[in-house]
Every structure is written in C-alpha cells, then in structure tokens.
Design a protein around this motif. Structure first.
Motif, PDB file in Angstrom:
ATOM      1  N   LEU A   1      43.706  36.639  29.618  1.00  0.00           N
ATOM      2  CA  LEU A   1      42.746  37.682  29.465  1.00  0.00           C
ATOM      3  C   LEU A   1      42.386  37.969  28.153  1.00  0.00           C
ATOM      4  N   ALA A   2      43.403  37.701  27.220  1.00  0.00           N
ATOM      5  CA  ALA A   2      43.207  38.089  25.813  1.00  0.00           C
ATOM      6  C   ALA A   2      42.230  36.885  25.312  1.00  0.00           C
ATOM      7  N   GLY A   3      42.271  36.029  25.817  1.00  0.00           N
ATOM      8  CA  GLY A   3      41.305  34.866  25.332  1.00  0.00           C
ATOM      9  C   GLY A   3      39.828  34.860  25.865  1.00  0.00           C
ATOM     10  N   GLY A   4      39.704  36.057  26.533  1.00  0.00           N
ATOM     11  CA  GLY A   4      38.019  36.231  27.143  1.00  0.00           C
ATOM     12  C   GLY A   4      37.876  35.795  28.553  1.00  0.00           C
ATOM     13  N   ALA A   5      38.859  35.437  29.313  1.00  0.00           N
ATOM     14  CA  ALA A   5      38.596  35.084  30.768  1.00  0.00           C
ATOM     15  C   ALA A   5      37.666  36.175  31.428  1.00  0.00           C
ATOM     16  N   GLU A   6      36.806  35.854  32.106  1.00  0.00           N
ATOM     17  CA  GLU A   6      35.782  36.621  32.873  1.00  0.00           C
ATOM     18  C   GLU A   6      36.315  37.153  34.302  1.00  0.00           C
TER      19      GLU A   6
END
Length: 282
Positions: free
Chosen positions: A68-73
């Motif tokens: 999630l912190a990596g930007g997963a949508e």
C-alpha cells in the motif's frame, strides 16, 4: 541419520514465508512439516513468545502495508492476497493491527509510522542440551490445585501462584505422596493455557471450592529431565518441543502435560531438578 536437525519453528517460519498469499492455516503448516497442530502451536508459542496464528496475521498485514505504501491502487486485491474475503474485513484487521486504515497508509506513502512484523530469524535462538526421554505408561490420575490462565510467555505470575498454593501442600485430603505438579492444560490456538499448581489425589475433596479439578486418563508419556535451576525451565521446554520430540520420532497427544516436583526439588532454592511429562501416542 545424517545432517543438521532443523527445528519445528524454523520449518514453520519457512512455510509461512513461502506461502504468505496461499494456505497458511495451522493444519496446513502442521501437515507440511510433519507434526500435529497441537505440537506446532505449543512449539511456536514457546520459542517466539506469540501465537503462530498472530504471527501469520501480522506478517500478511505487514506485507500488505508495504504494498500500500508503494502506491497500490486496488486494495481489494491486496486484501485477498492477505487472506481476507472483503475490503471491509481487511480494513478492520488492518486497523486493529496498526491503528490506521489501508487508505491512510497508501496516502502517506510510507510505513515508518507502523510497527511491522518482519520475518523472524532463528539464528541465535537460545537452546539447551537435554537427554533422550524415558517412556512411562501412567495410570489415570486426578489433579487438584490452584489454577490460573495465561497467554503465551506472559506467565510471570506462576512463581507467586506457587507461593499461594504451597501452604495447602500436605493438607489436602487424599493427597498422593509428597509430590507436587505443575499441570499445563486447556490450551488454545491463541497461545492461552491454564496452569495448575497442585497434587494428585485419590478423590476430589470439596474444598477449597475455587481449586481446579482435572482428571487425566491412562496414557503414555515421554519424560524429560530439567536439571538446571527452575528459572531456566523454559529453555528446556523450547528444546523439548522444538528439537527433542521431533528427533525422537514420538507423536504428541493434544492433551495435558505436567511438571513433576518430587522430594529432590528444593522449593526454597529452586534447585533439585524437575521432570517434564509430555503425552505421546503409544
């Protein structure tokens, strides 16, 4: 047989890490590494001071937080990979673990504010040397004593529990011999168990009324000797469940085990040795 003995906990950790997005149920892990679910749960709790089910949940949620912190949508896909059937169930578990929501972690783009569960490393795990067990076929027994429930390694109250029980020792009607027992029973997958300071009796007396009564059937036990100071008994327990029992080839029963304190044990100094009786099939 040649080669190093790989501990139960090391095998379990490997399985969990290799199957984080697959079936990591206690039954699946126990089947894969060749021990019973009961043996697996007790061993992991003794060596890691937390239940295996809690470790698996924390590891899956920690990996989800990193994603999630990596930007997963697609949060639902992350939820499914973590073993949750819906966005709502995942969010509830995530909030309970970290005190925040998946959306907030994704927006922050970092996990530095979270207490993540990293994979445990077994190198350097303290252990102790123990001798091979003796096998004893015991008759049915009745235990009567002071019980208290504990979770995992949060068992600092056991010495004071013994202090409360000792005045009753030798005063209980029907007490068998001058032997005391530390009975470990009523375990669950969350690391909880009841510890009973007690004695064997011929029949359950009516008082003290708040004492716990446990009857064990006739069965076979693997009996190990703990020869060090009583404060080091958990190192012996870890060695028994993590290494000695698997190496012996004996299969444990999902049943009560107990510590046996005979006349050699000095309750004032904590020395004298203790026998640890583990129920096995046979």
């Amino acid at each position: 047989m040649s080669g190093a003995i790989v501990s139960v906990t090391s095998k379990a950790v490997w399985y969990v890490e290799a199957h984080l997005t697959q079936d990591s149920s206690l039954d699946a892990i126990a089947d894969a590494i060749g021990v019973s679910r009961f043996h697996l749960s007790r061993t992991f709790g003794l060596t890691q001071s937390q239940p295996l089910a809690s470790y698996i949940r924390a590891r899956r949620l920690s990996e989800a937080a990193k994603t999630l912190a990596g930007g997963a949508e697609d949060i639902l896909s992350i939820a499914l990979d973590a073993g949750y059937g819906s966005h709502e169930a995942f969010t509830r578990a995530f909030r309970m673990q970290f005190g925040t929501t998946p959306e907030q972690v994704r927006s922050a783009g970092a996990t530095s504010q979270l207490s993540l569960q990293e994979a445990v490393h077994m190198n350097g795990m303290p252990t102790t040397s123990i001798t091979a067990p003796r096998l004893i076929k015991a008759n049915a027994m009745k235990f009567f004593g002071l019980g208290q429930r504990y979770v995992g390694m949060a068992n600092a109250g056991i010495p004071s529990q013994w202090d409360k029980f000792i005045p009753h020792f030798g005063q209980i009607p029907g007490q068998v011999g001058r032997i005391s027992y530390g009975l470990i029973c009523h375990s669950d997958d969350d690391g909880g168990y009841e510890y009973i300071c007690g004695v064997e009796v011929t029949a359950f007396p009516p008082s003290p009324s708040d004492f716990t009564r446990v009857q064990l059937p006739a069965r076979t036990y693997a009996v190990f000797d703990h020869r060090d100071h009583i404060s080091a008994i958990h190192a012996t327990m870890r060695a028994i469940w993590n290494e000695a029992l698997p190496a012996s080839g004996h299969v444990t029963e999902n049943a009560s085990m107990f510590e046996r304190y005979d006349e050699r044990f000095n309750e004032r100094t904590g020395f004298g040795g203790v026998e640890i009786w583990v129920p096995i099939k046979g």
